[in-house]
Every structure is written in structure tokens, then in C-alpha cells.
Design an enzyme around this catalytic site. Structure first.
Site, PDB file in Angstrom:
ATOM      1  N   CYS A 135       0.833  -1.212   0.000  1.00 57.64           N
ATOM      2  CA  CYS A 135       0.000   0.000   0.000  1.00 57.64           C
ATOM      3  C   CYS A 135       0.862   1.255   0.000  1.00 57.64           C
ATOM      4  O   CYS A 135       1.355   1.680   1.051  1.00 57.64           O
ATOM      5  CB  CYS A 135      -0.925  -0.021   1.212  1.00 57.64           C
ATOM      6  SG  CYS A 135      -1.896   1.487   1.355  1.00 57.64           S
ATOM      7  N   CYS A 138      -0.400   4.124   2.141  1.00 58.24           N
ATOM      8  CA  CYS A 138      -0.242   3.956   3.594  1.00 58.24           C
ATOM      9  C   CYS A 138       1.218   4.203   3.997  1.00 58.24           C
ATOM     10  O   CYS A 138       1.482   4.807   5.020  1.00 58.24           O
ATOM     11  CB  CYS A 138      -0.594   2.535   4.040  1.00 58.24           C
ATOM     12  SG  CYS A 138      -2.047   1.853   3.312  1.00 58.24           S
ATOM     13  N   ASP A 139       2.144   3.696   3.207  1.00 56.66           N
ATOM     14  CA  ASP A 139       3.544   3.647   3.655  1.00 56.66           C
ATOM     15  C   ASP A 139       4.504   4.516   2.855  1.00 56.66           C
ATOM     16  O   ASP A 139       5.670   4.637   3.227  1.00 56.66           O
ATOM     17  CB  ASP A 139       4.034   2.181   3.614  1.00 56.66           C
ATOM     18  CG  ASP A 139       3.189   1.288   4.505  1.00 56.66           C
ATOM     19  OD1 ASP A 139       2.769   1.769   5.572  1.00 56.66           O
ATOM     20  OD2 ASP A 139       2.930   0.131   4.147  1.00 56.66           O
TER      21      ASP A 139
END
Ligand code: NDP
Length: 308
Positions: A135, A138-139
Site C-alpha cells: 500500500c 499507507c507507507d
């Protein structure tokens, strides 16, 4: 605690929430179990430019928040939780959730979607959360001015590569063929981004690193048959998804990849009264709007089923 309800919806992406909007408006008092990722896959994406009604695009998390609010407005009972076990052998159907509730439902809509696939390398497993991610939104934040790689050649891989290119110094896009699978529009965005380098016809052999995380990747160049090493600090896997049907597969007919089989043109499964909507039954389109469309279909079919 046992609870008797008319309509159980499992999953909270565009399919689940659309089904919740329709069934709550039909006075069926649906209970929705959201699953781990409340709002589904769109909550980990960025701008959505192809969902009708948003001329300037909308952020994925905002779109899902709005769908949830819309369902709640008509009384859908939306619960953060996972359905861990079901018994669909007879009606009414039984489901057990991780909040300790036993749900007895007259009809069920399965809208559990799909989750990211990984390459299956031992080193990938070892560095998950330490440089390996599925992701980017997300990261990606952790890789400011660093070098990262994305594996895959579809729309997801291209979207993640473009997103990461806005954060990282350089992005390698690793694809196993010499042509991308992504839509032409998405390909153009990749080609126009100067700090994305596409490594064509290569597969990932190994992710290397140390106690602090990922430091590089070893690729197999399928054209030269040579191994190549690249220094990176983040590795993003974007090679598609697998359907979340594990809990249902003893009862519900699935194809060899695990997708629920529905009767063509309907959302009906092999069990009358159990319907499937969204990516969990879609091997072809996998769009937010098609998921929402099948969520609507499932709700209408369920309502008709309960009236019979
Ligand atoms: P796709 O299945 O479309 O693409 C998966 C990619 O990963 C392919 O390029 C495939 O290679 C590659 N791949 C698969 N397995 C491996 C493996 N073991 N090793 C190396 N590479 C592998 O999945 P996506 O998640 O990209 O997209 C799913 C659906 O969602 C699509 O319909 C897509 O259009 C849609 N989508 C739409 C978006 C949008 O419109 N904004 C954004 C994101 C997704 P190969 O090509 O060789 O098969």
C-alpha cells in the site's frame, strides 16, 4: 449473544455500503460487519477520478466515509468487526462475529472484496512492514527522497508508482513483460513522470536487507537471463488481489481462484437467499462503480427474495 435479523451484509466497500443504503431504505434494518478495513480498498487509495458525480475527483477515504454516512442515515447498523465463521447449511443462516455475537439472518449479502496478493518470496515475508508493503498511500510517506520499487504492470502498480514518484527520489517499476497491462491513460502518466524508470521483462528473485529493513532487490532479467541488483529502501507489491472468500468456501460455490460464482446477470450464489456483490464475485471489471452497482442489485434481489 444471539441476534435475529432480516439482512446481514458482510463487508463495507462500495458494494457493501450500497447494499446497506438500499436495504435500509427498504426497511430491512441491515446489519453490516465492516471487516478489518472499514470502507474497503478505496480507503487506501488517493484521488478517484472515475466515480460519477465528482467532477473534480474525490479522495478514496472521503468517498467511503460519505457512503457509510449515507447508509447510516437510513438506519443501517454498521459494526466494526469480522465475521469469523458461518453456517449456511440451512435457513435462517448463521454467522459468528468477532464481537461475540451469533447472528441469525434471513438473507445475506457477501461483499468482502479482495485483498492484495504478494509474490510469495520468503524474503518478502521477512521484510513485511520493514520495507515491503502492498500500500503506497499507507507507507509511501516513509520513503521521502529515497529509492523505491513497485512490482506489477497493472493500473494499481502504475498508480502507486506515480504516487510514490511524488515522494521518493526515484521509483523503479518492475514488470515481467515488455508491455504494461494498465489503461492507456495510466500508462501515459507513468511515461510522463521523469523519476519513474520501468524495468521491463524482469521478475523479482529476492529482497535483500539487514536488521534495519530493505536495502535492495535482486531481479531476474528475462531477456538476458542475468541477475541484476538494485539498491532500494522500499518495495511495493502491486500484482493484483485475491478474493476474501475463505470463510464461505465450505458453502458457497467459488471458481478456482476463489471468486464467488454468481448466476449470470444476477448476484445470486448457489444458495437461495445468499447474494454476492463487488470484487468478491468480479473477475473482470473490479471498479468502485461496478461494485456499487452489484451492491444495489444484491439489495433488490434480497428484498424480492424475502417478500416471496
Ligand atoms: P491487475 O490484475 O490488473 O494487474 C496485475 C499486474 O501484476 C499485471 O501487470 C501482472 O502481470 C502482474 N503480476 C501478477 N502476478 C505477478 C507475479 N507473480 N509476478 C510479477 N507480476 C505479476 O491488478 P490491478 O490491481 O493492477 O488492477 C485490478 C483492477 O482494478 C483492474 O481492473 C484495474 O483496471 C482496476 N484498477 C483501476 C484503477 C483506476 O481506474 N484508477 C486503479 C487501480 C486498479 P501481467 O500483466 O504480465 O499479467
Amino acid at each position: 449473544m444471539t441476534e435475529k435479523i432480516q439482512c446481514l451484509i458482510i463487508g463495507s466497500g462500495p458494494a457493501g455500503y450500497t447494499a446497506a443504503i438500499y436495504t435500509s431504505r427498504a426497511n430491512l434494518h441491515p446489519v453490516v460487519y465492516t471487516g478489518i478495513q472499514r470502507g474497503g480498498q478505496l480507503t487506501i487509495t488517493t484521488a478517484i477520478d472515475n466515480f460519477p458525480g465528482h467532477p473534480n475527483g474525490i479522495q478514496g477515504p472521503k468517498l467511503m466515509e460519505d457512503m457509510e454516512l449515507q447508509a447510516a442515515r437510513f438506519g443501517a447498523d454498521i459494526r466494526q468487526g469480522i465475521v469469523e465463521k458461518v453456517d449456511f447449511s440451512s435457513r435462517p443462516f448463521k454467522a459468528w462475529a468477532d464481537d461475540g455475537k451469533e447472528i441469525i439472518a434471513d438473507a445475506v449479502i457477501i461483499a468482502t472484496g479482495a485483498s492484495a496478493r504478494y509474490l510469495g518470496l520468503e524474503s518478502e515475508e521477512r521484510f513485511k512492514g520493514m520495507g515491503v508493503s502492498a500500500c503506497a498511500t499507507c507507507d509511501g510517506f516513509f520513503y521521502r527522497n529515497q529509492i523505491v520499487a513497485v512490482a506489477g504492470g497493472g493500473d494499481t502498480a502504475c498508480e502507486e508508482a506515480v504516487y510514490l514518484a511524488g515522494i521518493a527520489k526515484k521509483v523503479y517499476l518492475i514488470h515481467r513483460r515488455d508491455e504494461l497491462r494498465a489503461s492507456k491513460a495510466m500508462q501515459e502518466r507513468v511515461f510522463k513522470t521523469p523519476n519513474i524508470e520501468i524495468l521491463w521483462s524482469r521478475t523479482t528473485d529476492e529482497i535483500v536487507g539487514d536488521d534495519d529493513g530493505v536495502t535492495g532487490i535482486i531481479l531476474n532479467n528475462l531477456k538476458t537471463n542475468q541477475k541484476e541488483k538494485y539498491d532500494i529502501s522500499g518495495f511495493f507489491v502491486a500484482i493484483g488481489h485475491h478474493p476474501n472468500t475463505e470463510v464461505f468456501k465450505d458453502f458457497i460455490e467459488c471458481d478456482k481462484e476463489g471468486y464467488i460464482i454468481t448466476k449470470p446477470g444476477t448476484t445470486q450464489t448457489n444458495i437461495p437467499g445468499i447474494f454476492a456483490a463487488g470484487d468478491v464475485q468480479d473477475t473482470r471489471f473490479k471498479q468502485a462503480i461496478t461494485a456499487a452497482g452489484t451492491g444495489c442489485m444484491a439489495a433488490i434481489e434480497l428484498e424480492k427474495f424475502l417478500k416471496q
